[in-house]
Write a protein that holds these residues in place. Structure first.
Motif, PDB file in Angstrom:
ATOM      1  N   SER A 536       0.684  -1.336  -0.138  1.00 21.34           N
ATOM      2  CA  SER A 536      -0.163   0.050   0.211  1.00 21.34           C
ATOM      3  C   SER A 536       0.570   0.738  -0.185  1.00 21.34           C
ATOM      4  N   LYS A 537       1.567   1.018   0.737  1.00 25.95           N
ATOM      5  CA  LYS A 537       2.940   2.401   0.671  1.00 25.95           C
ATOM      6  C   LYS A 537       4.026   2.518  -0.214  1.00 25.95           C
ATOM      7  N   VAL A 538       4.313   1.493  -0.674  1.00 25.17           N
ATOM      8  CA  VAL A 538       4.932   1.260  -1.920  1.00 25.17           C
ATOM      9  C   VAL A 538       4.352   1.875  -3.006  1.00 25.17           C
ATOM     10  N   GLY A 539       2.977   1.379  -3.400  1.00 27.56           N
ATOM     11  CA  GLY A 539       2.179   1.573  -4.717  1.00 27.56           C
ATOM     12  C   GLY A 539       1.850   2.959  -4.551  1.00 27.56           C
ATOM     13  N   SER A 540       1.222   3.565  -3.665  1.00 29.45           N
ATOM     14  CA  SER A 540       1.262   5.067  -4.067  1.00 29.45           C
ATOM     15  C   SER A 540       2.193   6.497  -4.614  1.00 29.45           C
ATOM     16  N   ILE A 541       3.958   5.657  -4.416  1.00 35.90           N
ATOM     17  CA  ILE A 541       4.515   6.410  -5.034  1.00 35.90           C
ATOM     18  C   ILE A 541       5.274   6.528  -6.167  1.00 35.90           C
ATOM     19  N   TYR A 542       5.355   7.513  -6.664  1.00 36.02           N
ATOM     20  CA  TYR A 542       5.658   8.119  -8.344  1.00 36.02           C
ATOM     21  C   TYR A 542       6.905   9.008  -8.072  1.00 36.02           C
ATOM     22  N   HIS A 543       8.022   8.134  -8.929  1.00 33.92           N
ATOM     23  CA  HIS A 543       8.623   8.525  -9.255  1.00 33.92           C
ATOM     24  C   HIS A 543       9.191   8.626 -10.913  1.00 33.92           C
ATOM     25  N   LYS A 544       9.627   9.237 -11.879  1.00 30.15           N
ATOM     26  CA  LYS A 544      10.204   8.850 -13.408  1.00 30.15           C
ATOM     27  C   LYS A 544      11.481   7.779 -13.205  1.00 30.15           C
ATOM     28  N   GLY A 545      12.150   7.990 -12.559  1.00 27.81           N
ATOM     29  CA  GLY A 545      13.561   7.259 -11.759  1.00 27.81           C
ATOM     30  C   GLY A 545      13.034   5.601 -11.136  1.00 27.81           C
ATOM     31  N   LEU A 546      11.600   5.266 -10.843  1.00 28.83           N
ATOM     32  CA  LEU A 546      11.474   4.327 -10.284  1.00 28.83           C
ATOM     33  C   LEU A 546      10.386   3.154 -10.781  1.00 28.83           C
ATOM     34  N   VAL A 547      10.153   1.956 -10.840  1.00 28.12           N
ATOM     35  CA  VAL A 547       9.184   1.171 -11.680  1.00 28.12           C
ATOM     36  C   VAL A 547       7.957   1.077 -10.696  1.00 28.12           C
ATOM     37  N   LYS A 548       6.693   1.002 -11.758  1.00 24.02           N
ATOM     38  CA  LYS A 548       6.039   1.788 -10.672  1.00 24.02           C
ATOM     39  C   LYS A 548       5.274   0.369 -10.102  1.00 24.02           C
ATOM     40  N   GLU A 625      12.309   1.804 -22.396  1.00 27.09           N
ATOM     41  CA  GLU A 625      12.393   2.197 -24.558  1.00 27.09           C
ATOM     42  C   GLU A 625      14.015   2.771 -24.326  1.00 27.09           C
ATOM     43  N   ASN A 626      13.599   3.760 -24.225  1.00 30.35           N
ATOM     44  CA  ASN A 626      14.612   4.943 -23.959  1.00 30.35           C
ATOM     45  C   ASN A 626      15.963   5.187 -23.034  1.00 30.35           C
ATOM     46  N   PHE A 627      16.219   3.241 -23.220  1.00 32.11           N
ATOM     47  CA  PHE A 627      17.539   3.199 -21.903  1.00 32.11           C
ATOM     48  C   PHE A 627      17.800   4.270 -20.638  1.00 32.11           C
ATOM     49  N   GLU A 628      16.394   5.000 -20.281  1.00 31.44           N
ATOM     50  CA  GLU A 628      16.372   5.438 -19.038  1.00 31.44           C
ATOM     51  C   GLU A 628      15.936   4.504 -18.062  1.00 31.44           C
ATOM     52  N   ALA A 629      16.953   4.857 -17.058  1.00 30.01           N
ATOM     53  CA  ALA A 629      16.984   3.719 -16.002  1.00 30.01           C
ATOM     54  C   ALA A 629      15.928   3.953 -14.936  1.00 30.01           C
ATOM     55  N   LYS A 630      15.159   2.618 -14.055  1.00 31.64           N
ATOM     56  CA  LYS A 630      14.488   2.584 -13.965  1.00 31.64           C
ATOM     57  C   LYS A 630      14.925   2.131 -12.729  1.00 31.64           C
ATOM     58  N   VAL A 631      14.518   2.143 -10.960  1.00 33.93           N
ATOM     59  CA  VAL A 631      14.521   0.868 -10.480  1.00 33.93           C
ATOM     60  C   VAL A 631      13.597  -0.023  -9.944  1.00 33.93           C
ATOM     61  N   ASN A 632      13.636  -0.657  -9.078  1.00 34.44           N
ATOM     62  CA  ASN A 632      12.336  -2.019  -9.249  1.00 34.44           C
ATOM     63  C   ASN A 632      13.121  -2.213  -7.962  1.00 34.44           C
ATOM     64  N   GLU A 633      11.805  -2.935  -7.301  1.00 33.08           N
ATOM     65  CA  GLU A 633      11.321  -3.284  -6.609  1.00 33.08           C
ATOM     66  C   GLU A 633      12.368  -2.831  -5.099  1.00 33.08           C
ATOM     67  N   PHE A 634      11.870  -1.433  -5.175  1.00 34.37           N
ATOM     68  CA  PHE A 634      12.051  -0.364  -3.877  1.00 34.37           C
ATOM     69  C   PHE A 634      11.314  -0.859  -2.795  1.00 34.37           C
ATOM     70  N   GLY A 635      11.714  -0.591  -0.962  1.00 33.58           N
ATOM     71  CA  GLY A 635      10.752  -0.722  -0.306  1.00 33.58           C
ATOM     72  C   GLY A 635      10.227  -1.977   0.191  1.00 33.58           C
ATOM     73  N   LEU A 636      10.836  -3.219  -0.457  1.00 34.04           N
ATOM     74  CA  LEU A 636      10.142  -4.618  -0.096  1.00 34.04           C
ATOM     75  C   LEU A 636      11.386  -5.081   1.241  1.00 34.04           C
ATOM     76  N   GLY A 637      12.315  -4.066   1.540  1.00 33.38           N
ATOM     77  CA  GLY A 637      13.610  -4.277   2.802  1.00 33.38           C
ATOM     78  C   GLY A 637      12.398  -4.487   3.725  1.00 33.38           C
ATOM     79  N   MET A 638      11.430  -3.807   4.074  1.00 36.09           N
ATOM     80  CA  MET A 638      10.439  -3.388   4.592  1.00 36.09           C
ATOM     81  C   MET A 638       9.545  -5.012   5.645  1.00 36.09           C
ATOM     82  N   LEU A 639       9.535  -5.920   4.461  1.00 34.66           N
ATOM     83  CA  LEU A 639       9.116  -7.359   4.473  1.00 34.66           C
ATOM     84  C   LEU A 639      10.139  -7.658   5.546  1.00 34.66           C
TER      85      LEU A 639
END
Length: 765
Positions: A536-548, A625-639
Motif C-alpha cells: 500500500s505504501k510502495v504503490g502510492s509512490i511515483y517517480h520517473k526513476g522508479l518502476v511503478k 525503451e529510451n535506455f533510461e534507468a528505472k529502479v525496481n523492487e524498492f521498499g521491499l526491505g520492510m517485508l
C-alpha cells in the motif's frame, strides 16, 4: 505550512464545548418523537455505549455560529479531540436560540432563529417514523414501528466515513467549508463504481481502478482498510492503513480541507489522531492545494508549503496572482521558473498544444490574454497556456517542466521613438515614399500571411480533438495511480501460467487491457498484514526513476507483485552479455548512475515517510525503451525486517549504489574482488585502466570518470560515519559539488604509499 494548516482546519469541526456540556448529555437508545436539542441548553443525545453523541457545537472561525452533528464522545478521547463525523445539512450553520428537533410527524428539522425558518430537514415526514436512535457505530437512524431503518445518517455522509459505512454510486463526500465558502473538493463514487477525488466537478486528480464489476460500493472496515465491494460482498480493490489489523478502537476516513483523503486512527498512548494512509502521497499533487496562495513546494524539513514566486504581482490581500496588465509600452518579457508546473484555476481553461519551447514562449508573448505558460519536455513537448491571473501549481527539482510568467519589461531609460518633425532637416529628404513599392510589398505580405495562417489553421483543426482530450487528462496526478488486487488464478492467467520468465522469479504478463506487466514472485511466508501494508505504501509512490507498482496478490500462500513492464530489461543483462554491453555507452552509463541516484535520494528524503531500497543492484535497475534507468523492487526491505534504523538502511543503499557505479565503470559482474585493484589503479594515477574495455574507442570523459570513482569509493567506506548521503552523491555526479580524494574503502586494505589525510567527503565551494 500546509501540514500545519491541515491540522488546524482539520479540527475546525471539533467540538468546542466545555466539559460542562457533558452534564446535559442524554443516553438514550431510543429517541421519541418530539425530542429536541437546542443551542441554549447545550444538550445532546448519546449512543448506548457512550462512544458517540449528537448535538450542537460552535465553529472557532465563525463567531456565534453553530452546527449540529455527530461526534466521538468516548471518555478515552479528550473533549478537544472529539472529532465531528457527520453534520446535518453539511455547510448549514445557525445562530443562538436555534434548535434541532424530531417532530411529531417524523421530520428531523434544523431551525435557525435568525432567519425564522427551517434550514434543513430529513424529508421523512411521509415515512411513518416512530422513533430515532443513535447507534453504537455512530449511525443516526429513523425507525418505523417495526424498527426498520427508513432514514440514516450513514446514507447522507458529509466529509467522513465511519467503519461499516458505505459510499454507494452517485454519493459524495465533500470537504468542510471554510469562512462561509463551500469547498470545491469532493470524493465521488461514479455510476461505474470508480472512486474519484475531484476539484469542482471537472478535475479528477485521484481515482481507483476502472472497475470490472458492477454495483460497487466503498466501505471503511474496522480493521483499517478502504475497500470497493461487489454485490456479493467480495472486495475487488483495497488499500490498507499502516496499522491494518492492529487493535484500534476508533477509526474514520475523512476528506480533509486540503483536498486529500486520509484514514485516521486513535492512538491511546499519545492521545492523538494519526493519519495511517492518504490517497495522494505527495500533497503538492492535489489540484489547487494552495488555491490563491501560490504554488506548492517542499521545505527543508520535507513539509509542503505554499510560496508566491510572482513577487511583482503579489497583492496586499495576500493573494498570489500573476499580472494581467500586458498593455506595456516597453513590451513584455517571460520570466523563467525552472522545475515548476503551473495551471490556471479560475477558470480552468488552459489550452494545450505540442510545440517547441521557443514557440511556446512566443505564442504567449503574441497573445495579449496569455499570462503564463508551462513547457513540459518529458517526451511529449507539451505547452500549456494560461489566460487567468489565478494560477496555481507545484515546484520540485525532479520536475521536467519549466514555466514562464509574463510581465512588463522594465521602463527604458529614454524613449527611442522620435517624431518625424524632430529629425534633422538634412535627413528629411532621405525618406521619400515609393507608393508602388509599398503597394507591392503590402500585397505580397498579406498573401503570404493568409497562406501561412490557413495552413496553420487547418493543421490545428485536424489535431484539435486529440489535444482537447489532453486538457482533461493533464491534471491527473501521477500519485493518483491505484493498486489492483488480484487472485492467484488471475496471476496465472495474466502470465500465461508463468510461461515467460524474464528474470529471477520474474515473469512477463498482460492485463485485460493488454498493458504489459512484470510479475515478481515473493516468499509465501511473508505475513499478510505486513505485505499489504508495505505494498500500500510502495504503490502510492511515483517517480520517473522508479518502476511503478501496479498491483499485487496476497492469497493464502501466494505473494506476488505486479509492476509496469520495462522494455529493455535489467542492467545486469547488459553487463553480462558482451554484445549487449556495447549498447551501454559511456554517456548511457553515467546517466544510469545519475538517474538511479536521484531515485534513491527521492525515496530517502522526498517521500512522506522515509523509504529505503534494501536490495539495490544491477539486477533491480531496469532500462526503458529510451535506455533510461528505472529502479525496481524498492521498499521491499520492510517485508523482511532488514532495517534497524533509517540511518542504517540509508547507508546500506549508499553502499549498494557505490557497487553499481563501479560495475558500470569497470564492467565487472562481481566488483567485490576487484575493489583493491580498481582503487590501486586510481590511486597510482591510471583510472583509465579500470574502464570497461568493451567501450572500445569511445572517448571517456576524464572528469566524469574521476568523480564517479571518487564518490563510489566514498560510498564503500568501512567507516559508516564518513559515508555520504544520497543528496551529496547526486550533487557530485552532477558536477555541482566537489569531492575530496577518498581513503581506501576497507580498513584491512593496506595502501602501497602514504595517503593524504582526508576526513571529509565534500567541501562546499
Amino acid at each position: 505550512m500546509l501540514e500545519e494548516e491541515r491540522l488546524i482546519h482539520g479540527y475546525v469541526l471539533l467540538l468546542c464545548v466545555s466539559l460542562g456540556s457533558l452534564l446535559f448529555a442524554v443516553a438514550a437508545s431510543e429517541i421519541p418523537l418530539g425530542s429536541k436539542l437546542s443551542v441554549e441548553e447545550n444538550n445532546s443525545w448519546v449512543s448506548s455505549n457512550g462512544d458517540f453523541a449528537i448535538g450542537f457545537y460552535d465553529l472557532p472561525d465563525l463567531p456565534n455560529q453553530f452546527s449540529v452533528g455527530i461526534r466521538f464522545n468516548s471518555k478515552s478521547i479528550p473533549v478537544d479531540k472529539q472529532t465531528v463525523v457527520w453534520v446535518a445539512g453539511g455547510d448549514v450553520t445557525v445562530c443562538n436560540n436555534s434548535y434541532f428537533q424530531l417532530q411529531e410527524d417524523g421530520e428531523l428539522v434544523l431551525f435557525d432563529a435568525s432567519q425564522g425558518q427551517e434550514v434543513w430537514t430529513s424529508k421523512s415526514s411521509q415515512l411513518s417514523v416512530a422513533l430515532a436512535s443513535l447507534r453504537d457505530d455512530g449511525n443516526f437512524v429513523l425507525l418505523n414501528e417495526k424498527k426498520d431503518v427508513i432514514w440514516q445518517s450513514f446514507d447522507n455522509p458529509t466529509d467522513t466515513l465511519l467503519p461499516g459505512q458505505r459510499l454507494s454510486a452517485s454519493r459524495t463526500l465533500r470537504a468542510a467549508s471554510q469562512n462561509y465558502v463551500s469547498s470545491l473538493y469532493s470524493l465521488y463514487m461514479n455510476v461505474s463504481g470508480q472512486l474519484q477525488l475531484r476539484w469542482e466537478s471537472s478535475i479528477i486528480y485521484w481515482r481507483t481502478a476502472s472497475p470490472s464489476h458492477s454495483n460497487l460500493s466503498a466501505v471503511l472496515t474496522s480493521d483499517g482498510s478502504l475497500q470497493l465491494l461487489a454485490s456479493n460482498m467480495e472486495p475487488v480493490w483495497s488499500v490498507f492503513g499502516e496499522d491494518h489489523n492492529d487493535t484500534i478502537k476508533f477509526r474514520f476516513l475523512r476528506l480533509d480541507v486540503d483536498g486529500n483523503l486520509r484514514l485516521y486512527s486513535w492512538v491511546e498512548v499519545s492521545q492523538t489522531w494519526r493519519s495511517v494512509w492518504q490517497a495522494v502521497e505527495n500533497q503538492c499533487n492535489v489540484f489547487a492545494t494552495c488555491d490563491q496562495q501560490g504554488i506548492c513546494a517542499f521545505n527543508a524539513s520535507g513539509s509542503p508549503v505554499c510560496t508566491c514566486p510572482f513577487h511583482h504581482s503579489a497583492q496586499s490581500n495576500s493573494k498570489c496572482l500573476v499580472s494581467s496588465q500586458h498593455d506595456c509600452k516597453p513590451g513584455s518579457v517571460m520570466v523563467e521558473h525552472s522545475n515548476m508546473f503551473l495551471y490556471g484555476i479560475y477558470p480552468v481553461n488552459d489550452s494545450i498544444s505540442i510545440t517547441s519551447l521557443d514557440q511556446c514562449k512566443s505564442m504567449c508573448l503574441g497573445d495579449s490574454s496569455c499570462t503564463a505558460v508551462t513547457f513540459t519536455n518529458d517526451g511529449s513537448a507539451t505547452c500549456r497556456m494560461m489566460k487567468t491571473q489565478y494560477v496555481s501549481g507545484y515546484s520540485d527539482p525532479s520536475l521536467s517542466s519549466t514555466s514562464y510568467v509574463k510581465r512588463c519589461s522594465d521602463p527604458m531609460a529614454a524613449d527611442p521613438i522620435f517624431e518625424l518633425n524632430s529629425l534633422p532637416q538634412a535627413h528629411k529628404n532621405a525618406y521619400k515614399i515609393c507608393i508602388p513599392c509599398l503597394v507591392g510589398a503590402a500585397s505580397g505580405t498579406i498573401f503570404v500571411f493568409v497562406v501561412v495562417h490557413l495552413g496553420i489553421g487547418f493543421y490545428l483543426y485536424k489535431r484539435r480533438n486529440t489535444y482537447r482530450r489532453l486538457a482533461s487528462l493533464a491534471y491527473s496526478s501521477p500519485g493518483s495511480k491505484y493498486l489492483i488486487m488480484l487472485s492467484f488464478a488471475e496471476i496465472k492467467d495474466l502470465t500465461g501460467n508463468f510461461n515467460c520468465q524474464i528474470g529471477s522469479k520474474l515473469f512477463k504478463g498482460a492485463l485485460s487491457d493488454n498493458q504489459s506487466v512484470a510479475v515478481k514472485e515473493l516468499e509465501a511466508t511473508i505475513e499478510a498484514r505486513k505485505f499489504r501494508a508495505t505494498v500500500s505504501k510502495v504503490g502510492s509512490i511515483y517517480h520517473k526513476g522508479l518502476v511503478k507498482l501496479e498491483g499485487y496478490c496476497c492469497e493464502l500462500d501466494h505473494r506476488y507483485l505486479v509492476y509496469e513492464y520495462v522494455k529493455n530489461g535489467s542492467v545486469e543483462k547488459y553487463i553480462e552479455d558482451s554484445t549487449l554491453a556495447e549498447r551501454l555507452t559511456w554517456r548511457t552509463r553515467m546517466e544510469i548512475c545519475l538517474r538511479v541516484g536521484r531515485a534513491i535520494f527521492y525515496l530517502h528524503t522526498e517521500c512522506r515517510e522515509f523509504l529505503f531500497h534494501g536490495n539495490l543492484k544491477c539486477e533491480t535497475v531496469f532500462l526503458d525503451e529510451n535506455f533510461e534507468a528505472k529502479v525496481n523492487e524498492f521498499g521491499l526491505g520492510m517485508l523482511y525486517g532488514e532495517a534497524s534504523s533509517h540511518r542504517a538502511s540509508a547507508q546500506k543503499d549508499v553502499e549498494d549504489f557505490g557497487k553499481i557505479v563501479l560495475t558500470l565503470v569497470t564492467g565487472f559482474k562481481e566488483v567485490n574482488d576487484g575493489f583493491d585493484w580498481v582503487y590501486k589503479e586510481w590511486m597510482e594515477g591510471h583510472p583509465e585502466n579500470v574502464v570497461d574495455k568493451r567501450l572500445k574507442d569511445e572517448e571517456v570523459d576524464v572528469d566524469e570518470l574521476e568523480r564517479a570513482l571518487r564518490i563510489a569509493f566514498w560510498c564503500l567506506q568501512a567507516d559508516e560515519r564518513v559515508k555520504p548521503s544520497m543528496g551529496e552523491v547526486v550533487k557530485v555526479l552532477e558536477g555541482t559539488l566537489p569531492v575530496d580524494p577518498p581513503p581506501p574503502p576497507f580498513s584491512c586494505w593496506i595502501a602501497p604509499k602514504e595517503e593524504e589525510d582526508s576526513s571529509e567527503l565534500v567541501s562546499e565551494t
